[in-house]
Design an enzyme around this catalytic site. Sequence first.
Site, PDB file in Angstrom:
ATOM      1  N   GLU A 154       0.868  -1.191   0.000  1.00  0.00           N
ATOM      2  CA  GLU A 154       0.000   0.000   0.000  1.00  0.00           C
ATOM      3  C   GLU A 154       0.893   1.224   0.000  1.00  0.00           C
ATOM      4  O   GLU A 154       1.829   1.309   0.797  1.00  0.00           O
ATOM      5  CB  GLU A 154      -0.901  -0.016   1.247  1.00  0.00           C
ATOM      6  CG  GLU A 154      -1.718   1.260   1.430  1.00  0.00           C
ATOM      7  CD  GLU A 154      -2.606   1.227   2.685  1.00  0.00           C
ATOM      8  OE1 GLU A 154      -3.069   0.136   3.075  1.00  0.00           O
ATOM      9  OE2 GLU A 154      -2.817   2.296   3.278  1.00  0.00           O
ATOM     10  N   GLU A 159      -2.554  11.257   3.242  1.00  0.00           N
ATOM     11  CA  GLU A 159      -3.692  11.147   4.144  1.00  0.00           C
ATOM     12  C   GLU A 159      -3.569  12.231   5.187  1.00  0.00           C
ATOM     13  O   GLU A 159      -2.482  12.735   5.455  1.00  0.00           O
ATOM     14  CB  GLU A 159      -3.844   9.752   4.751  1.00  0.00           C
ATOM     15  CG  GLU A 159      -2.666   9.260   5.534  1.00  0.00           C
ATOM     16  CD  GLU A 159      -2.851   7.804   5.990  1.00  0.00           C
ATOM     17  OE1 GLU A 159      -4.000   7.370   6.173  1.00  0.00           O
ATOM     18  OE2 GLU A 159      -1.834   7.120   6.166  1.00  0.00           O
TER      19      GLU A 159
END
Lengths: 274, 465
Positions: A154, A159
């Site tokens: 990932e 974020e």
Amino acid sequence: MNTNKLKLLKLLFFFGMVAVFTTSCNPNDSQVVANFNIITMQDEFDIEGAPNDNIWGYDIGKGTNGWGNNELQYYTDRSSNVEVKEGLLKITAVKEAYEGAAYTSARLLTKGKFDQKYGRFEARIKLPWGQGMWPAFWLLGANIDAVDWPACGEIDIMENRGAEPSKVSGTVHGPGYSAGNSIGKEFSLTQDRFDTDFHVFGIEWGEDYINYYVDDVLYNQITPEDVDGEWVFDQPFFIILNLAVGGNYGGPPNDATVFPQEMLVDYVRVYAAE
Amino acid sequence: MFTLAVLGFAAALAVSCEREFSDEVALATYPSTPEVFTDFPVGLTDAFFVSYDPADGANVYGFGTDDNEAYKGNSSIRIEVPAPSDPNGGFIGGIFLDRGNGRNLTEYDALTFWAKGSTTATVGLFGFGTDFQGDKYAAGINDITLSTDWRQYTIPIPNAAKLVQEKGMFTFSAGTQSTNGLGYSLWIDEIRFEKLGNIAQPRPAIFNGNDEEMSVFNGTEINITGTTQTFNMGDGSDVTVTAAKGYFDYASSDPFVAQVNENGVVTVVGEGTAKITASVNGVEASGSLTVESSGNFDVAPAPTHPAADVISVFSDAYTNAVEINFDPRYGGSTTETKISSAGGDEFLIYKNNNYTGIEFWETPIDASSKTHMHVDIFVDDASITQIAFQIRDIGANGVINTNIYNGLPTLDDKDYRFTASGFVAGEWKSFEIPLGGALASQKNNLGSIVLVGGPNFILDNIYFY
């Protein structure tokens, strides 16, 4: 510091001046921090309505355990949660009782439609704000159904915790270095925030390195030496854009959180590794 | 050099996107000095500290500097917050004024300063924009709890675009409400205006964000209140600033019904409904005022009794002898009360009255030499036939004593009860109520007038003669 980085920093110095233009009222969204310039996929979100279904699919529902993170939203593909309007992809988190959840939002992904090994992945985004908002622009290994997570890898390009309006982070997860043991770095704006204007979030990814940048600032490089496990970033990854509400990363909204909240995406562009 | 030139060019481009002033406009500019206090006052008047009015209890003696304490450098401001019983004044507060013609603060977004207390007291107000010359752009944060160590405080500017010539550089007001009356010391250092760049998401409000509704008449004036501006700060927290009305721009949905000026005063000019809204820097404020005007309203006839013979409770024709509490909120009362005005004449509006009172027992009226109470009553509805008045003498003990089971006066209280009737809908009627019954022999401590029934009516010109 390797010579590759030095070169980049020189470029940064030069293009820092260009950034002055981007704050004007007709933003020029060009920025240069990267070397890969051959477009392989782009969505400028210029056609109003539902997002282009040749590029984007959706995750729908509450997932298992709130998509593994105790997130509170129910993801839908309704226009009230996701639509293209005025040249922007608009992902809207709404406070509403829906299918057993207290909030709704949207999560778009290119799984099965677009994936790529190496290259430059970037998006120009204006973030939502407030406690409980968790916007993200990230990649997952396209082999996830075969090998599962975290073996698939990932790459979190961006974020953000809504309660930290000036800070984002870029992180990689893989076998042996996932969740709390993931490898990444935070980047903070000084005298600015991510919810008041658009910012470019990107990675430039090649064999044995992932470079992270925000606007015209290269702020991290992750290489196989940095991770405590197998380097799995040598196969195709697909793109995810989502706005979660609550969850383990930043905790739930509180009384001060203003709804609805919007994550606005001006473009998503992918370039080939040259 | 090349870099500078390019940057300068880019900046010029950015500015060109702004709306430009016409060539005829000559803009006066004032200095934009950010510092207010470092180790010494910066660009402030020689007085440095201008106290609130000692007549209001402000203590002018507790302000100074301290060369033994500083957050930075070698000196700080030291304030001794007095006990409420201090003969020199029970609280301390005041302002710092720019020594020139004011400063241009438009490039900043906050006032910051460091403070600490000798105890963790709560300070009532820190702010800026108060200049004792209208306080047009007063702004502040309220009820700030101090630490006993230095801590930085940030007051976001509600709308910096307005501050082209501001003289009010700093305001504070401190009492001992939070320390049970124990005095304490308060230090302040490094006061300056700053461009933090991370203050965002402005959420202005009028009427504290409530949507108010009022029934009014032509000529009624209403002050907009509860004006605040809330920001999300760099650390993700929300801060709400009490912001003077001058920071807001106002609008009326129907200027033929109600108009609103830049000072936030609403004037009703015609029959109908209008909604008053506001914005700050283009951001719509939450909260509004909807006025429903029933058109022209003939105010009560002017009283004819000579002022020398009158002790007035509520009238624009006389100087009132008392300040009334006309909304005492008795338990079980359904009454809604409101002061309104038309053509500069104020009157009292009662709605849904079962029982309420006009109280002035804290400053009782000695009506020994008077024989009557005058009151003008307006009803708009023919179904309203009677309103009862109970004029109360509260006796020598200075408080209202009422039998809670039957409402009758007890102990040293006496009253006289009178029922007004014979109204004509849409007209004023004057009543001359005798100070009779038990009041005939005890009327030297009149303290309240109880109103029973109605339920909807308007009163004006209440006085003894």
